[in-house]
Design a protein around this motif. Structure first.
Motif, PDB file in Angstrom:
ATOM      1  N   ASP A   1      -8.648  -2.713  -3.076  1.00 47.12           N
ATOM      2  CA  ASP A   1      -7.771  -2.470  -1.931  1.00 47.12           C
ATOM      3  C   ASP A   1      -7.491  -3.783  -1.214  1.00 47.12           C
TER       4      ASP A   1
ATOM      5  N   PHE B   1       0.743  -0.815  -6.795  1.00 47.26           N
ATOM      6  CA  PHE B   1       1.009   0.457  -6.144  1.00 47.26           C
ATOM      7  C   PHE B   1       0.798   1.634  -7.093  1.00 47.26           C
TER       8      PHE B   1
ATOM      9  N   ARG C   1      -7.671   4.057  -6.772  1.00 47.43           N
ATOM     10  CA  ARG C   1      -8.095   4.441  -5.419  1.00 47.43           C
ATOM     11  C   ARG C   1      -8.858   5.761  -5.419  1.00 47.43           C
TER      12      ARG C   1
ATOM     13  N   GLU D   1      -3.158   2.027  -6.305  1.00 45.93           N
ATOM     14  CA  GLU D   1      -3.136   3.003  -5.219  1.00 45.93           C
ATOM     15  C   GLU D   1      -3.135   4.449  -5.713  1.00 45.93           C
ATOM     16  N   HIS D   2      -2.661   4.698  -6.934  1.00 44.56           N
ATOM     17  CA  HIS D   2      -2.533   6.074  -7.394  1.00 44.56           C
ATOM     18  C   HIS D   2      -3.559   6.490  -8.445  1.00 44.56           C
TER      19      HIS D   2
ATOM     20  N   GLY E   1       0.787  -1.226   0.000  1.00 46.60           N
ATOM     21  CA  GLY E   1       0.000   0.000   0.000  1.00 46.60           C
ATOM     22  C   GLY E   1       0.818   1.274   0.000  1.00 46.60           C
ATOM     23  N   LYS E   2       1.998   1.238   0.639  1.00 43.55           N
ATOM     24  CA  LYS E   2       2.816   2.446   0.751  1.00 43.55           C
ATOM     25  C   LYS E   2       4.290   2.056   0.709  1.00 43.55           C
TER      26      LYS E   2
END
Length: 508
Positions: A282, A265, A273, A269-270, A92-93
């Motif tokens: 997710d 990611f 999301r 995520e970018h 996630g990060k």
């Protein structure tokens, strides 16, 4: 005539070579009593934050989750790939915030303060950058006031020692924006490298979103002021090389270690999301579906009590606009664009959190202070001082109440932490396995050293009648069902009720 040309026309040639952009603003006039009061405010808020850093337990889900990921990094010795669970990578990060908290626990032991201390240090670094920048551009007194305003903003204070990704990224974006201004203002070549160092910090803290949050205000400012030529003052070859050396190795190593990371990611995520309401891809939770444009309301809450200042400035719109126009350096516009860049980016997004406004708060604090001083009074009058004291006292009282409640009456406020439940489990059945019903409880995992395990209802029924020593963290609405299995009820702890097998006997 561009802003730079207008400024250079007012300065001798030698000064122009040394300083290109310098805002013509007045430093606030503060007496010793006012300075002592401001320093007392900073000290009071600092002591409150340190107290909370030591005494408040990790709460679910955000802080406890990131703290447990950092604890697993220390336990397993795997400093390359953060782990969502043992053997399950956390995509996630990026790992900077995990490295920081894990480093703190490696040095000072596995506890709340050790995990939070490195995050607090990043917040202090942001405050120092803001103070230094405003001091150089306006003056020491204005710098002190702006630092106090930023430190006492609700979201900044709350995040300043909170184990999560945002504050390290704020350090990166602040370093980029402050470094860029210094670099193009002739403040020294070292500041030009701060731009690339800040981008590296942002990329390792939260990813490409940090680059976007800096690119938005810089692009708009360079366009509006027609100052694109200033980009030539950055060391693009050496700076980009430094950026790549700091960032690329981890991204490549992470993809090699856990294939699929980059796609999830960078795309998930970018892009998905933020553009897909209630995003179902997710891997580590659920999407946060908010109304589009909600980020502006989040800003109003995050910047309290100082988000009330824009309403005061609107009472004198002519003077406010005149102040902005008269600043031929473009510094006030620079601050405004930096402050609203997270709002512009996330206005069309539905999957957002209040913490997303954090990167713009340093600029917002400076802009509000400078504009208020220029529009109303360079030397604060009695009304201003009283209002400032009331605002800081109110936000201090709020955080003091929240901290005190979390420490002294966690049961009454139903604190989202299983620290006390894990301690009660250890006292009743020291060697028992702790099971959590109703989903993962990251705080239970952290305080049990990773031993707590989430189970489903069918597993609960089987384990409850198995007879082996065990403890169960059960939601209150399932307490009656748990008691029907003959389990011992040891009481309610926050959001959960603790049951143990009869092997616990009378131990409580």
């Amino acid at each position: 005539m561009t802003i730079t040309e207008a400024y250079s026309a007012q300065r001798p040639a030698a000064t122009h070579a040394r300083k290109i952009l310098r805002p013509t603003l007045h430093d606030m006039q503060l007496d010793n009593t006012a300075r002592r009061f401001l320093l007392a405010v900073l000290t009071g808020f600092g002591l409150l934050r340190i107290w909370a850093m030591f005494a408040v337990p990790f709460t679910d889900t955000t802080e406890a989750r990131y703290a447990e990921i950092a604890r697993k990094m220390v336990e397993t010795g795997n400093w390359l790939t953060p782990q969502f669970d043992y053997g399950v990578p956390f995509w996630g990060k990026p790992p900077l915030h995990t490295w920081l908290s894990a480093g703190g626990m490696q040095l000072f032991g596995v506890n709340e303060a050790a995990a939070r201390l490195p995050i607090l240090l990043t917040a202090l670094a942001v405050l120092f950058l803001v103070w230094l920048w405003v001091r150089d551009n306006v003056g020491r007194n204005t710098a002190l006031v702006a630092t106090v305003v930023l430190a006492t903003m609700a979201m900044f204070f709350g995040a300043s020692a909170f184990v999560m990704t945002d504050m390290p990224m704020v350090l990166g974006t602040t370093l980029v924006m402050v470094g860029f201004w210094h670099a193009v203002s002739g403040a020294g070549s070292r500041w030009s490298y701060a731009v690339f160092l800040g981008l590296a910090i942002g990329m390792l803290a939260k990813g490409p979103v940090a680059v976007v949050l800096c690119a938005i205000p810089l692009t708009l400012w360079l366009t509006l002021t027609r100052n694109w030529h200033l980009l030539r003052q950055l060391p693009w070859t050496r700076g980009t090389t430094m950026l790549m050396v700091l960032v690329v190795p981890w991204y490549v190593a992470a993809e090699i270690a856990t294939p699929g990371f980059l796609h999830y990611f960078l795309i998930g995520e970018h892009i998905q999301r933020f553009l897909t309401p209630g995003w179902q891809g997710d891997l580590y939770g659920s999407g946060h579906q908010e109304a589009k444009g909600m980020i502006w309301l989040f800003w109003l809450m995050a910047a309290l009590p100082w988000s009330l200042v824009p309403a005061l400035l609107l009472t004198r719109p002519g003077k406010t606009l005149t102040t902005v126009r008269q600043d031929r350096s473009g510094w006030l516009i620079y601050l405004l664009l930096w402050a609203v860049s997270p709002l512009l980016l996330f206005t069309p997004a539905s999957n957002i959190l209040a913490a997303y406004v954090l990167p713009g708060l340093p600029a917002a604090a400076v802009l509000l202070v400078v504009l208020f001083a220029e529009v109303f009074e360079t030397q604060p009058g009695r009304a201003t001082r009283v209002g400032f004291a009331i605002a800081t006292s109110a936000i201090f009282a709020l955080f003091l109440a929240l901290t005190s409640g979390a420490i002294f009456v966690p049961q009454q406020i139903r604190l989202k932490s299983d620290k006390a439940l894990v301690a009660a489990t250890s006292a009743a059945l020291p060697d028992a396995q702790l099971y959590t019903l109703g989903g993962r409880n990251y705080s239970a995992e952290f305080y049990s050293g990773g031993k707590a395990r989430a189970i489903e209802n069918e597993d609960f029924a089987r384990l409850a009648i198995d007879g082996a020593p065990a403890a169960f963290s059960v939601p209150p609405d399932q307490a009656t069902e748990a008691a029907a299995f003959g389990l011992e009820n040891l009481g309610e702890y926050g959001r959960h009720v603790l049951f143990v097998t009869p092997a616990a006997g009378e131990v409580k």
